[in-house]
Design a protein around this motif. Structure first.
Motif, PDB file in Angstrom:
ATOM      1  N   PHE A   1     -10.039   1.258  -4.881  1.00  0.00           N
ATOM      2  CA  PHE A   1      -9.725   0.815  -3.524  1.00  0.00           C
ATOM      3  C   PHE A   1     -10.354  -0.542  -3.249  1.00  0.00           C
ATOM      4  CE2 PHE A   1     -10.051   5.424  -3.631  1.00  0.00           C
ATOM      5  CZ  PHE A   1      -8.798   5.786  -3.178  1.00  0.00           C
ATOM      6  N   GLN A   2      -9.933  -1.076  -2.116  1.00  0.00           N
ATOM      7  CA  GLN A   2     -10.545  -2.311  -1.640  1.00  0.00           C
ATOM      8  C   GLN A   2     -12.046  -2.078  -1.437  1.00  0.00           C
ATOM      9  OE1 GLN A   2      -8.279  -3.991   1.554  1.00  0.00           O
ATOM     10  NE2 GLN A   2     -10.065  -5.027   2.389  1.00  0.00           N
TER      11      GLN A   2
ATOM     12  N   ASP B   1      -5.670  -1.023  -5.027  1.00  0.00           N
ATOM     13  CA  ASP B   1      -5.190  -1.680  -3.802  1.00  0.00           C
ATOM     14  C   ASP B   1      -6.146  -2.793  -3.406  1.00  0.00           C
ATOM     15  OD1 ASP B   1      -3.704  -2.338  -1.641  1.00  0.00           O
ATOM     16  OD2 ASP B   1      -4.016  -0.474  -0.535  1.00  0.00           O
TER      17      ASP B   1
ATOM     18  N   SER C   1       0.834  -1.203   0.000  1.00  0.00           N
ATOM     19  CA  SER C   1       0.000   0.000   0.000  1.00  0.00           C
ATOM     20  C   SER C   1       0.868   1.252   0.000  1.00  0.00           C
ATOM     21  CB  SER C   1      -0.926   0.016   1.228  1.00  0.00           C
ATOM     22  OG  SER C   1      -1.856  -1.045   1.136  1.00  0.00           O
TER      23      SER C   1
ATOM     24  N   ILE D   1     -18.913   6.540  -2.420  1.00  0.00           N
ATOM     25  CA  ILE D   1     -19.546   7.465  -1.469  1.00  0.00           C
ATOM     26  C   ILE D   1     -20.964   6.956  -1.206  1.00  0.00           C
ATOM     27  CG2 ILE D   1     -20.090   9.883  -1.023  1.00  0.00           C
ATOM     28  CD1 ILE D   1     -17.079   9.242  -1.605  1.00  0.00           C
TER      29      ILE D   1
ATOM     30  N   LEU E   1       1.826   2.151  -3.473  1.00  0.00           N
ATOM     31  CA  LEU E   1       0.760   2.848  -4.202  1.00  0.00           C
ATOM     32  C   LEU E   1       0.625   4.286  -3.712  1.00  0.00           C
ATOM     33  CD1 LEU E   1      -2.141   0.277  -4.624  1.00  0.00           C
ATOM     34  CD2 LEU E   1      -0.138   0.703  -6.047  1.00  0.00           C
ATOM     35  N   ALA E   2       0.790   4.493  -2.394  1.00  0.00           N
ATOM     36  CA  ALA E   2       0.654   5.831  -1.834  1.00  0.00           C
ATOM     37  C   ALA E   2       1.702   6.778  -2.433  1.00  0.00           C
ATOM     38  CB  ALA E   2       0.790   5.784  -0.314  1.00  0.00           C
TER      39      ALA E   2
ATOM     40  N   PHE F   1      -7.745   5.957  -8.756  1.00  0.00           N
ATOM     41  CA  PHE F   1      -7.571   4.979  -7.669  1.00  0.00           C
ATOM     42  C   PHE F   1      -8.734   4.012  -7.637  1.00  0.00           C
ATOM     43  CE2 PHE F   1      -4.838   8.345  -5.987  1.00  0.00           C
ATOM     44  CZ  PHE F   1      -3.780   7.618  -5.449  1.00  0.00           C
TER      45      PHE F   1
ATOM     46  N   LEU G   1       0.020  10.379  -2.825  1.00  0.00           N
ATOM     47  CA  LEU G   1      -0.687  10.580  -1.564  1.00  0.00           C
ATOM     48  C   LEU G   1       0.302  10.926  -0.471  1.00  0.00           C
ATOM     49  CD1 LEU G   1      -3.271   7.640  -1.608  1.00  0.00           C
ATOM     50  CD2 LEU G   1      -3.636  10.036  -2.189  1.00  0.00           C
ATOM     51  N   THR G   2       1.535  10.522  -0.685  1.00  0.00           N
ATOM     52  CA  THR G   2       2.593  10.875   0.253  1.00  0.00           C
ATOM     53  C   THR G   2       3.889  11.059  -0.530  1.00  0.00           C
ATOM     54  OG1 THR G   2       3.622  10.284   2.353  1.00  0.00           O
ATOM     55  CG2 THR G   2       3.276   8.499   0.802  1.00  0.00           C
TER      56      THR G   2
ATOM     57  N   ARG H   1     -15.168   4.875 -12.115  1.00  0.00           N
ATOM     58  CA  ARG H   1     -14.873   6.178 -11.514  1.00  0.00           C
ATOM     59  C   ARG H   1     -13.387   6.510 -11.685  1.00  0.00           C
ATOM     60  NH1 ARG H   1     -15.666   7.002  -5.121  1.00  0.00           N
ATOM     61  NH2 ARG H   1     -13.806   5.693  -5.080  1.00  0.00           N
TER      62      ARG H   1
ATOM     63  N   ARG I   1      -3.409  14.551  -9.085  1.00  0.00           N
ATOM     64  CA  ARG I   1      -4.148  13.311  -8.789  1.00  0.00           C
ATOM     65  C   ARG I   1      -5.515  13.345  -9.460  1.00  0.00           C
ATOM     66  NH1 ARG I   1      -2.744  13.610  -3.266  1.00  0.00           N
ATOM     67  NH2 ARG I   1      -4.818  14.260  -2.669  1.00  0.00           N
TER      68      ARG I   1
ATOM     69  N   ASN J   1     -15.027   1.444  -2.028  1.00  0.00           N
ATOM     70  CA  ASN J   1     -14.939   2.738  -1.365  1.00  0.00           C
ATOM     71  C   ASN J   1     -15.703   3.822  -2.110  1.00  0.00           C
ATOM     72  OD1 ASN J   1     -13.724   2.202   0.999  1.00  0.00           O
ATOM     73  ND2 ASN J   1     -11.657   2.419   0.189  1.00  0.00           N
TER      74      ASN J   1
END
Ligand SMILES: Nc1ncnc2c1ncn2[C@@H]1O[C@H](COP(=O)(O)OP(=O)(O)OP(=O)(O)O)[C@@H](O)[C@H]1O
Ligand SMILES: [Mg+2]
Lengths: 228, 366
Positions: free
Chosen positions: A98-99, A173, A54, A104, A57-58, A96, A63-64, A161, A90, A102
């Motif tokens: 996600f697992q 991820d 992870s 909304i 990927l970040a 992205f 993301l970091t 998306r 981004r 994710n």
């Protein structure tokens, strides 16, 4: 800052080191990791829990910021950008998945995609959301909310998306973590298909060795180090 | 507002619960505002409608009960007349009396003794101005209570008979008692005051001038206060207004806290979703704006509903004996404050959005 959108060169991670935590408790999550993913290529990252998948990927998705090394997407160095510029990058060039989707909770499937238009503020293709939803076979359930969809359907919407706006880089991820075997294959096949069709550089983290045959390349991560 | 509106719709029962609390507080606010305005009217409308800049009382008079304790003489009135910036200074008499109407009904009166023809002499909406020794001009509220022009009112014990010759257009009360204007000489007879004596000096400033009250006090040997300060002389005024103000302040605080607590829980509940939004490229500013717009929307809707309901209930209350007066500026101020403070409460919660780390979107769902 001008972004080159005509020539795609994919993802280049070079000598990336990421330390997490502070004081005596620092963990070297990524240890001089280098990875190149070409446009249209689907690379799977496997490895034990806590290996740093992870984290990879970040860093790749901005993301970091890594402590050492560089991370470029289509020749743009993400680490050198100011935080606001990185957020904008981004938004415009990275998708992205996600697992478990994710999504909304308040938004219908089609609104999950339209939200991306909204974040962009500038008007994109008006029918893009509908088209992308149809591409993943979800046109018939456009007005359902996440809790009214199955796990596999949620992941399809999540992939649609992530593809909104035509990203250069797609990061997933453990997209199949919550799915059964058949559903997992469907979702990864979809990822592979869209990766090739749209010429996206895709990195997928997975525990699921079953789906690796859909991938172009598999790399393994152990203790923050990459071996391919 | 793309997200804000859809989340409002999706979590409508939760938002409705909080909105209902805010709406109920808004109803209470309107009723308290009406009660407050009504009490103020009942307490000081008689003073407020006097064309007076300031009152000068006997030296050393304390504000509470000043009108019942103070005695001034004609020399002090003269001294005030000579002050710069003073257009007129008049002796003013004030006494509360019990009386009976011709039909035998008890009536309480706040007698305002004024010199006929002076600037204090009221212009009645119906009937004639002060003139004859026993003529009185009364507050419109006495007519509402059944008194008529031409009726005789007898002051208890003294047996002085007064005739209603006129009535004002509006409510004039002092300390919750209806005002009756009467000639200063008649007031002196009822109050048992000597010639030249009165309760206070009523001072009217020249247009655009602000007389030096301290200098006037030094010259006349008085203690003066502006008209607004003199409101505190009305029996019960300070206690009533401060009690109501305290209740209102508490309600504002409660409302802000309720809204703040709701949005704190709501924002924490959304943490993972916010991390996902940040990861897929939503800026902090976008999410903050969206959150605040959502709070504003719900506050305006709740306060709007509450104020309308409050005005409706108020209209029913106002028909009764309760002192109640809905004043648009007061109601709008209350609604504005509720919304502003609610938004402030919400903002303290919503700023948490800025701290959400997009990294949290990766890995397992927490
Ligand atoms: N915020 C953090 N602070 C400190 N250490 C962290 C933090 N996040 C992750 N780590 C550590 O960094 C290392 C890599 O974590 P990472 O989440 O990248 O692993 P992973 O390979 O994705 O594991 P999994 O398969 O369980 O998802 C782990 O040792 C983890 O404990
Ligand atoms: Mg992980």
């Amino acid at each position: 800052m001008t972004l080159d959108t005509t020539t795609r060169t994919g993802l280049h991670l070079a000598g990336v080191t990421l330390r997490l935590g502070d004081g005596d408790d620092t963990v070297t999550a990524l240890d001089e990791v280098s990875l190149t993913v070409a446009p249209g290529e689907l690379v799977a990252v496997v490895g034990p829990s806590g290996a740093g998948k992870s984290s990879l990927l970040a860093v790749a998705g901005g993301l970091t910021v890594p402590d050492e090394g560089s991370n470029t997407v289509d020749g743009n160095d993400l680490a050198a950008m100011k935080p606001a510029a990185r957020t904008a990058y981004r938004r415009q060039h990275i998708g992205f998945v996600f697992q478990s989707g994710n999504l909304i909770p308040a938004l219908t499937a089609i609104d999950q995609l339209r939200l991306i238009h909204h974040l962009h503020r500038r008007r994109a293709e008006p029918r893009e959301a509908e088209q992308r939803l149809a591409d993943v076979g979800m046109a018939g359930k456009a007005h359902r909310r996440p809790h009214q969809l199955s796990g596999g359907e949620r992941q399809r919407v999540g992939i649609a998306r992530a593809l909104m706006g035509g990203p250069s880089l797609l990061l997933a991820d453990e997209p199949t973590a919550a799915l059964d075997r058949a559903r997992s294959h469907e979702v990864v096949e979809l990822l592979a298909r869209e990766t090739r069709r749209a010429g996206v550089a895709t990195v997928m983290v997975t525990h699921d060795t079953d789906v690796l045959r859909h991938c172009d390349r598999v790399v393994e991560m152990v203790d923050g180090k990459l071996s391919g | 507002m793309f997200l804000a509106l859809r989340e409002l719709r999706f979590a409508r029962s939760r938002f409705a619960l909080m909105a209902a609390v805010v709406a109920l507080i808004a109803v209470l606010m309107v009723l308290l505002s009406g009660l407050s305005s009504g009490l103020v009217n009942d307490g000081v409308s008689g003073l407020r409608r006097l064309p007076v800049t300031a009152f000068a009382f006997a030296d050393g008079t304390r504000a509470d009960g000043a009108f019942s304790r103070s005695v001034i003489d004609s020399g002090q009135v003269e001294a005030w007349r000579g002050q710069p910036g003073v257009e007129a200074a008049e002796p003013f008499g004030n006494t509360l009396v019990n009386a009976h109407s011709g039909a035998g009904a008890p009536i309480d009166l706040a007698l305002f003794g004024v010199r006929p023809g002076s600037f204090l002499d009221p212009v009645p909406a119906g009937g004639t101005r002060l003139g004859g020794e026993d003529g009185i001009v009364v507050s419109s509220t006495l007519l509402d209570a059944g008194l008529r022009l031409g009726d005789t009112v007898t002051v208890d014990r003294l047996g002085v008979e007064l005739t209603v010759v006129g009535a004002t257009a509006d409510q004039r009360t002092f300390g919750h008692v209806d005002v009756a204007y009467l000639p200063l000489d008649t007031w002196r007879r009822i109050h048992n005051a000597a010639d030249g004596e009165a309760t206070a000096v009523a001072i009217k400033a020249r247009a655009g001038a602000a007389p030096d009250l301290a200098a006037g006090d030094a010259a006349a040997g008085t203690t003066s206060m502006t008209l607004a300060d003199a409101f505190a002389t009305s029996p019960g005024y300070t206690a009533e207004t401060s009690t109501l103000t305290l209740i209102q302040v508490f309600l504002y605080a409660i409302s802000a806290l309720v809204v703040g607590a709701f949005f704190t829980v709501w924002t924490i509940h959304r943490t993972h979703e916010l991390a996902v939004l940040r990861a897929i490229g939503a800026s902090r500013a976008y999410l903050l704006r969206d959150g605040l717009a959502q709070a504003l929307l719900i506050l305006v809707a709740a306060c709007g509903t509450g104020v309308l309901a409050g005005v409706g209930v108020g209209a029913l209350v106002a028909d009764g004996d309760v002192p109640f007066a809905l004043e648009t500026p007061a109601v709008l101020t209350a609604a504005g404050l509720l919304i502003t403070l609610g938004l402030l409460g919400a903002a303290t919660a919503i700023v948490r959005i800025a701290a959400v780390n997009p990294l949290a979107a990766l890995g397992a769902q927490r």
